[in-house]
Design a protein around this motif. Structure first.
Motif, PDB file in Angstrom:
ATOM      1  N   ASP A   1       0.840  -1.228  -0.003  1.00 43.74           N
ATOM      2  CA  ASP A   1      -0.173  -0.063  -0.036  1.00 43.74           C
ATOM      3  C   ASP A   1       0.896   1.220  -0.020  1.00 43.74           C
ATOM      4  OD1 ASP A   1      -2.761  -1.041   0.162  1.00 43.74           O
ATOM      5  OD2 ASP A   1      -2.138  -1.988   1.925  1.00 43.74           O
ATOM      6  N   PHE A   2       1.970   1.322   0.878  1.00 42.05           N
ATOM      7  CA  PHE A   2       2.906   2.264   0.789  1.00 42.05           C
ATOM      8  C   PHE A   2       4.326   1.945   1.076  1.00 42.05           C
ATOM      9  CE2 PHE A   2      -1.487   3.642   2.635  1.00 42.05           C
ATOM     10  CZ  PHE A   2      -1.714   4.794   2.010  1.00 42.05           C
ATOM     11  N   HIS A   3       5.073   2.810   0.552  1.00 43.40           N
ATOM     12  CA  HIS A   3       6.736   2.587   0.663  1.00 43.40           C
ATOM     13  C   HIS A   3       7.063   3.553   1.452  1.00 43.40           C
ATOM     14  CE1 HIS A   3       8.125  -0.728  -1.469  1.00 43.40           C
ATOM     15  NE2 HIS A   3       7.067  -0.710  -2.383  1.00 43.40           N
ATOM     16  N   ILE A   4       7.533   3.700   2.711  1.00 40.27           N
ATOM     17  CA  ILE A   4       8.002   4.674   3.639  1.00 40.27           C
ATOM     18  C   ILE A   4       9.573   4.825   3.125  1.00 40.27           C
ATOM     19  CG2 ILE A   4       6.259   4.752   5.080  1.00 40.27           C
ATOM     20  CD1 ILE A   4       7.834   3.513   7.202  1.00 40.27           C
ATOM     21  N   SER A   5      10.384   4.002   2.854  1.00 47.84           N
ATOM     22  CA  SER A   5      11.720   3.929   2.164  1.00 47.84           C
ATOM     23  C   SER A   5      12.162   2.899   1.554  1.00 47.84           C
ATOM     24  CB  SER A   5      12.472   3.675   3.937  1.00 47.84           C
ATOM     25  OG  SER A   5      12.624   2.163   4.058  1.00 47.84           O
ATOM     26  N   ASN A   6      13.285   3.031   0.998  1.00 50.01           N
ATOM     27  CA  ASN A   6      13.752   1.990   0.011  1.00 50.01           C
ATOM     28  C   ASN A   6      13.358   0.391   0.524  1.00 50.01           C
ATOM     29  OD1 ASN A   6      14.666   4.109  -1.330  1.00 50.01           O
ATOM     30  ND2 ASN A   6      16.667   3.656  -1.169  1.00 50.01           N
ATOM     31  N   ARG A   7      13.489   0.239   1.871  1.00 49.84           N
ATOM     32  CA  ARG A   7      13.379  -1.251   2.119  1.00 49.84           C
ATOM     33  C   ARG A   7      12.183  -1.578   3.262  1.00 49.84           C
ATOM     34  NH1 ARG A   7      15.217  -4.027  -0.841  1.00 49.84           N
ATOM     35  NH2 ARG A   7      15.420  -5.622   0.229  1.00 49.84           N
ATOM     36  N   ILE A   8      11.443  -0.599   3.535  1.00 51.44           N
ATOM     37  CA  ILE A   8      10.279  -0.674   4.336  1.00 51.44           C
ATOM     38  C   ILE A   8       8.940  -0.283   3.768  1.00 51.44           C
ATOM     39  CG2 ILE A   8       9.460  -0.041   6.651  1.00 51.44           C
ATOM     40  CD1 ILE A   8      12.058   0.405   7.690  1.00 51.44           C
ATOM     41  N   CYS A   9       8.030  -1.161   4.010  1.00 49.80           N
ATOM     42  CA  CYS A   9       6.739  -0.768   3.211  1.00 49.80           C
ATOM     43  C   CYS A   9       5.701  -1.035   4.294  1.00 49.80           C
ATOM     44  CB  CYS A   9       6.554  -1.441   2.061  1.00 49.80           C
ATOM     45  SG  CYS A   9       6.345  -3.209   2.180  1.00 49.80           S
ATOM     46  N   ILE A  10       4.383  -0.422   3.991  1.00 45.10           N
ATOM     47  CA  ILE A  10       3.296  -0.849   4.745  1.00 45.10           C
ATOM     48  C   ILE A  10       2.261  -1.465   3.970  1.00 45.10           C
ATOM     49  CG2 ILE A  10       1.225   0.653   5.920  1.00 45.10           C
ATOM     50  CD1 ILE A  10       3.409   2.744   6.712  1.00 45.10           C
ATOM     51  N   LEU A  11       1.503  -2.344   4.582  1.00 37.65           N
ATOM     52  CA  LEU A  11       0.453  -3.041   4.271  1.00 37.65           C
ATOM     53  C   LEU A  11      -0.826  -2.755   5.138  1.00 37.65           C
ATOM     54  CD1 LEU A  11       3.129  -5.358   3.704  1.00 37.65           C
ATOM     55  CD2 LEU A  11       1.341  -6.426   2.629  1.00 37.65           C
ATOM     56  N   TYR A  12      -1.814  -2.382   4.679  1.00 40.79           N
ATOM     57  CA  TYR A  12      -2.908  -1.807   5.157  1.00 40.79           C
ATOM     58  C   TYR A  12      -4.145  -2.568   5.150  1.00 40.79           C
ATOM     59  CZ  TYR A  12      -5.897   1.897   7.319  1.00 40.79           C
ATOM     60  OH  TYR A  12      -6.725   2.378   8.297  1.00 40.79           O
ATOM     61  N   ILE A  13      -4.685  -3.096   6.427  1.00 41.54           N
ATOM     62  CA  ILE A  13      -5.619  -4.028   6.653  1.00 41.54           C
ATOM     63  C   ILE A  13      -6.904  -3.268   7.268  1.00 41.54           C
ATOM     64  CG2 ILE A  13      -6.568  -6.035   7.457  1.00 41.54           C
ATOM     65  CD1 ILE A  13      -4.193  -6.383   5.485  1.00 41.54           C
ATOM     66  N   SER A  14      -7.924  -3.053   6.416  1.00 44.15           N
ATOM     67  CA  SER A  14      -8.986  -2.100   6.887  1.00 44.15           C
ATOM     68  C   SER A  14      -9.858  -3.054   7.621  1.00 44.15           C
ATOM     69  CB  SER A  14      -9.660  -1.462   5.641  1.00 44.15           C
ATOM     70  OG  SER A  14     -10.376  -2.464   4.816  1.00 44.15           O
ATOM     71  N   GLU A  15     -10.926  -2.233   8.345  1.00 43.25           N
ATOM     72  CA  GLU A  15     -11.804  -3.244   8.937  1.00 43.25           C
ATOM     73  C   GLU A  15     -12.758  -3.831   8.053  1.00 43.25           C
ATOM     74  OE1 GLU A  15     -15.184  -0.879  11.825  1.00 43.25           O
ATOM     75  OE2 GLU A  15     -16.088  -0.905   9.722  1.00 43.25           O
ATOM     76  N   ALA A  16     -12.945  -3.235   6.755  1.00 48.20           N
ATOM     77  CA  ALA A  16     -13.750  -4.218   5.633  1.00 48.20           C
ATOM     78  C   ALA A  16     -13.023  -5.273   5.400  1.00 48.20           C
ATOM     79  CB  ALA A  16     -13.958  -3.327   4.514  1.00 48.20           C
ATOM     80  N   ASP A  17     -11.659  -5.403   5.295  1.00 49.29           N
ATOM     81  CA  ASP A  17     -10.725  -6.296   4.907  1.00 49.29           C
ATOM     82  C   ASP A  17     -11.232  -7.679   5.832  1.00 49.29           C
ATOM     83  OD1 ASP A  17      -9.544  -5.163   2.648  1.00 49.29           O
ATOM     84  OD2 ASP A  17      -8.179  -4.181   3.821  1.00 49.29           O
ATOM     85  N   LEU A  18     -11.125  -7.201   6.966  1.00 47.62           N
ATOM     86  CA  LEU A  18     -11.150  -8.349   8.308  1.00 47.62           C
ATOM     87  C   LEU A  18     -12.484  -8.916   8.086  1.00 47.62           C
ATOM     88  CD1 LEU A  18      -9.405  -6.213  11.179  1.00 47.62           C
ATOM     89  CD2 LEU A  18      -8.370  -8.135  10.151  1.00 47.62           C
ATOM     90  N   VAL A  19     -13.576  -8.220   8.061  1.00 42.69           N
ATOM     91  CA  VAL A  19     -14.890  -8.702   8.016  1.00 42.69           C
ATOM     92  C   VAL A  19     -15.007  -9.555   6.623  1.00 42.69           C
ATOM     93  CG1 VAL A  19     -17.327  -8.155   8.049  1.00 42.69           C
ATOM     94  CG2 VAL A  19     -15.828  -6.789   9.430  1.00 42.69           C
ATOM     95  N   ALA A  20     -14.502  -9.257   5.631  1.00 39.34           N
ATOM     96  CA  ALA A  20     -14.729 -10.042   4.428  1.00 39.34           C
ATOM     97  C   ALA A  20     -14.269 -11.351   4.216  1.00 39.34           C
ATOM     98  CB  ALA A  20     -13.953  -8.823   3.197  1.00 39.34           C
ATOM     99  N   GLY A  21     -13.458 -11.611   5.215  1.00 39.69           N
ATOM    100  CA  GLY A  21     -12.810 -13.033   4.855  1.00 39.69           C
ATOM    101  C   GLY A  21     -11.197 -13.357   4.901  1.00 39.69           C
ATOM    102  N   ASP A  22     -11.000 -14.103   4.312  1.00 43.51           N
ATOM    103  CA  ASP A  22      -9.323 -14.525   4.455  1.00 43.51           C
ATOM    104  C   ASP A  22      -8.410 -13.937   3.452  1.00 43.51           C
ATOM    105  OD1 ASP A  22      -9.907 -15.889   6.876  1.00 43.51           O
ATOM    106  OD2 ASP A  22     -10.049 -17.747   6.091  1.00 43.51           O
ATOM    107  N   GLU A  23      -9.056 -13.147   2.429  1.00 44.45           N
ATOM    108  CA  GLU A  23      -8.111 -12.649   1.456  1.00 44.45           C
ATOM    109  C   GLU A  23      -7.059 -11.876   1.874  1.00 44.45           C
ATOM    110  OE1 GLU A  23      -6.211 -12.046  -1.973  1.00 44.45           O
ATOM    111  OE2 GLU A  23      -7.736 -13.550  -1.469  1.00 44.45           O
ATOM    112  N   PHE A  24      -7.187 -11.113   3.077  1.00 49.85           N
ATOM    113  CA  PHE A  24      -6.045 -10.107   3.360  1.00 49.85           C
ATOM    114  C   PHE A  24      -4.976 -11.385   3.957  1.00 49.85           C
ATOM    115  CE2 PHE A  24      -8.426 -10.797   7.397  1.00 49.85           C
ATOM    116  CZ  PHE A  24      -7.496 -11.110   8.169  1.00 49.85           C
TER     117      PHE A  24
END
Length: 215
Positions: free
Chosen positions: A52-75
């Protein structure tokens, strides 16, 4: 300030100038993007894949929303694919709300204990934007350090680990501190025997912790 730029990509990695964030195109127009404006420079790319976001060359962010959690195991599949395919340091931001709270413990076990990534809970996208701003500014303080590498101590990572240990059944602030002082990391804590845990927190809590970590 939000701009579109041709960012260089080297060896499959995004090159991120200090003080910048590279965001997945899908976040354009989101509350996070709007709140980041004026605080840090946000540049969108449409080929970030699972990230979802890169904050440096080697570190990134994966964002799990409320909707992702409720929707199932895809996340979950997404997180596992990322961990298996990437050498980047992954920080997972999870929306912990009244609705998603029932799923949080399982996500915490997966992210921290099984995948070895940092998990940071937020209540909403506003809090997420504040957290991302903080992470970027911390990164910019020392260009040569990566505070989120596994097994490396840092001022930002330690509170996240501390909060995670606190949420193990039978563990509060005091026991979490004792456990981290004794074992040093969640990885070592997961490999501890009931007898080793008993020496730190007593028999009842030790059994609760062991059952939780081994279930």
């Amino acid at each position: 300030m939000t701009t579109k730029a041709n960012f260089p990509v080297a060896a499959g990695s995004i090159v991120v100038p200090y003080g910048h964030v590279v965001g997945n195109e899908k976040w354009r127009g989101s509350e996070i993007a709007q709140r980041l404006q004026g605080k840090i420079r946000l540049i969108f790319e449409d080929d970030l894949g699972l990230v979802d976001f890169h904050i440096s060359n080697r570190i990134c962010i994966l964002y799990i929303s409320e909707a992702d959690l409720v929707a199932g195991d895809e996340f979950k599949r997404r997180l596992v694919r990322f961990r298996n395919a990437s050498s980047l340091g992954g920080i997972v931001i999870v929306e912990k709300t009244q609705i998603s709270d029932q799923y949080f413990l399982a996500v915490q076990k997966l992210v921290v204990l099984e995948l070895g990534m940092v998990l940071l809970p937020v209540a909403n996208q506003r809090e997420a934007s504040q957290l991302i701003t903080q992470l970027v500014r911390e990164q910019s303080k020392d260009h040569n350090s990566n505070p989120f590498l596994r097994k490396q101590r840092s001022q930002l990572a330690e509170p996240a680990v501390f909060r995670t240990v606190q949420q193990i059944p039978g563990v509060g602030k005091t026991k979490a501190l004792l456990l981290l002082q004794q074992f040093g990391s969640i990885h070592r804590l997961c490999n501890a025997s009931v007898e080793e845990l008993e020496l730190v927190v007593g028999q009842t809590a030790a059994q609760q912790i062991y059952t939780f970590l081994c279930s």
